[in-house]
Write a protein that holds these residues in place. Structure first.
Motif, mmCIF file in Angstrom:
data_model
loop_
_atom_site.group_PDB
_atom_site.id
_atom_site.type_symbol
_atom_site.label_atom_id
_atom_site.label_comp_id
_atom_site.label_asym_id
_atom_site.label_seq_id
_atom_site.Cartn_x
_atom_site.Cartn_y
_atom_site.Cartn_z
ATOM 1 N N VAL A 1 0.777 -1.246 0.136
ATOM 2 C CA VAL A 1 -0.014 -0.033 -0.012
ATOM 3 C C VAL A 1 0.836 1.403 0.066
ATOM 4 N N ASN A 2 0.306 2.187 -0.571
ATOM 5 C CA ASN A 2 0.761 3.627 -0.243
ATOM 6 C C ASN A 2 0.422 4.464 0.896
ATOM 7 N N PRO A 3 1.245 5.304 1.586
ATOM 8 C CA PRO A 3 2.545 5.687 0.773
ATOM 9 C C PRO A 3 3.693 5.010 1.597
ATOM 10 N N HIS A 4 3.233 3.840 2.107
ATOM 11 C CA HIS A 4 4.452 2.920 2.559
ATOM 12 C C HIS A 4 3.699 1.435 2.463
ATOM 13 N N PRO B 1 7.100 2.397 -0.401
ATOM 14 C CA PRO B 1 5.933 1.799 -1.242
ATOM 15 C C PRO B 1 6.130 1.107 -2.392
ATOM 16 N N ASN C 1 6.354 1.295 -5.567
ATOM 17 C CA ASN C 1 7.192 1.665 -6.625
ATOM 18 C C ASN C 1 8.641 1.802 -6.224
ATOM 19 N N TYR D 1 9.706 -2.191 -5.931
ATOM 20 C CA TYR D 1 9.589 -2.754 -7.317
ATOM 21 C C TYR D 1 10.988 -2.542 -7.910
ATOM 22 N N ARG D 2 11.482 -1.156 -7.823
ATOM 23 C CA ARG D 2 12.900 -0.734 -8.158
ATOM 24 C C ARG D 2 14.003 -1.335 -7.504
ATOM 25 N N GLY E 1 14.970 9.037 -1.032
ATOM 26 C CA GLY E 1 13.943 8.988 -2.306
ATOM 27 C C GLY E 1 13.778 7.410 -2.515
ATOM 28 N N LEU E 2 13.217 7.368 -3.626
ATOM 29 C CA LEU E 2 12.500 6.144 -4.223
ATOM 30 C C LEU E 2 12.842 5.699 -5.554
ATOM 31 N N GLY E 3 14.068 5.670 -5.848
ATOM 32 C CA GLY E 3 14.201 4.981 -7.125
ATOM 33 C C GLY E 3 14.954 6.294 -8.317
ATOM 34 N N GLY E 4 16.072 6.681 -7.788
ATOM 35 C CA GLY E 4 16.704 7.646 -8.588
ATOM 36 C C GLY E 4 17.522 6.887 -9.502
ATOM 37 N N ALA F 1 14.470 -1.951 -13.316
ATOM 38 C CA ALA F 1 13.132 -2.659 -13.158
ATOM 39 C C ALA F 1 13.359 -4.023 -13.642
#
Lengths: 142, 246
Positions: free
Chosen positions: A49-52, A75, A77, A80-81, A129-132, A138
């Motif tokens: 679930v979002n945001p975590h 989260p 995204n 997954y990355r 961050g989340l996937g720079g 992926a």
């Protein structure tokens, strides 16, 4: 009744260098950066679930009672990355979860790494961050 | 003759000096409509969101790299910074506003048509439509991301952003603005995989002069690069998650 959990103090100094930076809520407001914890338990469910995302797991206390825990992860995204998918962790797996405990004392934590019983070390929280662009690509899509 | 040549060379150097050397050296490919092609998935390499003033080289005007606050506004900024954990609008899952939206550690994707440039953001499903054929902003209304009207200056997309509200911050460090905020953005391809993003920030109620940031966005070149889903509804989510641990 005060229950003793299988909570082990982590190596505090080691973790300070990689405090998570969250884009949507304050780590400092919710978690105690001075209390790194490592918790061992059995996975009951992974909530994407979002945001975590939340890893839900049960911890068996010394007296045999079961305590329900929840660990905040990246989260969907971000996971997954990092190479996760829904087969990465399944219900019933033994896991060792490392992170920081909630300030309010609940069985709630922010997690940075999760180690599975078969020795996989999974990055579950990101310091930046989340996937720079530095994140691994992926996995191929069907 | 030699002096004249030297003079001409000097004049040429002076004339070119204000233009960033990289920006003029690269000519962007064209879209089917003949526009410079800015399309793709882009992201800052290292998010300056923690504190714009501490992000090296980000604030290019004024030269001292400091946000030119009026005295009362500086006091407010310091108060904001102190209370950032609870007061940062992003911690309440509010929309980030412009230019903060472009500076977060989440990718954005640019699409172009002859009439509009659309920017889709992974960060909580934001999007912006930059209208190329309109010349007047909406009147007497505020939006979190404002109202964007664009035009081309050579290879640069210039976007005028008005109608912004006073609820957003520029970063986690409490840098803020009033509803008089006006942002002029410039998007310029500087290479196959780089897009320079510049934003001039004006707010006569908060700052003593306009200030400007400049940062490169980098193209996601991974084979399966795409925007993924990300949403924020933190407070309800946290309460539910904690309840489940009882």
């Amino acid at each position: 009744m005060k229950i003793k959990f299988a909570v082990l103090a982590g190596a505090a100094g080691m973790l300070f260098s990689a405090l998570p930076v969250l884009a949507h809520h304050s780590f400092a407001a919710e978690f105690d950066a001075t209390k790194p914890v490592t918790v061992k338990g059995t996975v009951t469910k992974m909530d994407w679930v979002n945001p975590h995302s939340h890893l839900r797991f049960d911890v068996k206390a010394e007296d045999g009672t079961i305590e329900h825990w929840s660990a905040e992860c990246l989260p969907p995204n971000g996971l997954y990355r990092q190479g996760w998918n829904r087969n990465t962790i399944k219900g019933g797996e033994e896991v060792t979860v490392t992170g920081f405990k909630a300030k309010d004392g609940s069985n709630y934590m922010w997690t940075q790494t999760i180690v599975t019983a078969d020795g996989r070390r999974l990055l579950s929280g990101s310091p930046e961050g989340l996937g720079g662009p530095t994140a691994p690509p992926a996995p191929p899509q069907p | 003759m030699r002096d004249r040549l030297a003079g001409l060379l000097l004049a040429a150097v002076v004339a070119l000096a204000p233009i960033p050397a990289k920006a003029q050296a690269y000519t962007a490919p064209r879209t089917v409509d003949g526009q410079p092609d800015l399309q793709g998935i882009w992201q800052v390499r290292s998010s300056p969101d923690k504190d714009l003033e501490k992000a090296k080289g980000l604030i290019v005007e004024p030269k001292n790299g400091k946000i030119p606050y009026q005295p009362a506004a500086l006091a407010q900024k310091k108060q904001n910074e102190k209370n950032s954990a609870s007061a940062d609008p992003l911690n309440k899952c509010y929309m980030p506003g412009v230019p903060r939206l472009n500076l977060l550690a989440y990718p954005l994707q640019i699409f172009q048509t002859a009439d509009e440039v659309a920017i889709a953001y992974e960060y909580i499903h934001n999007w912006r439509n930059v209208y190329l054929k309109r010349n007047k902003h909406l009147e007497a209304i505020d939006f979190w991301q404002g109202d964007s009207i664009g035009h081309w200056e050579g290879d640069t997309l210039v976007v005028d952003v008005a109608d912004l509200n006073d609820q957003t911050w520029f970063d986690k460090a409490g840098d803020f603005h009033s509803d008089a905020l006006h942002v002029t953005e410039r998007y310029t391809r500087t290479g196959p995989d780089t897009l320079r993003y510049e934003a001039t920030i004006e707010d006569p109620k908060t700052f003593t002069m306009p200030w400007k940031i400049s940062v490169d966005l980098h193209r996601s070149t991974q084979p399966n690069a795409r925007l993924l889903e990300y949403e924020c509804h933190y407070l309800a989510d946290l309460a539910a998650a904690k309840k489940a641990t009882k």
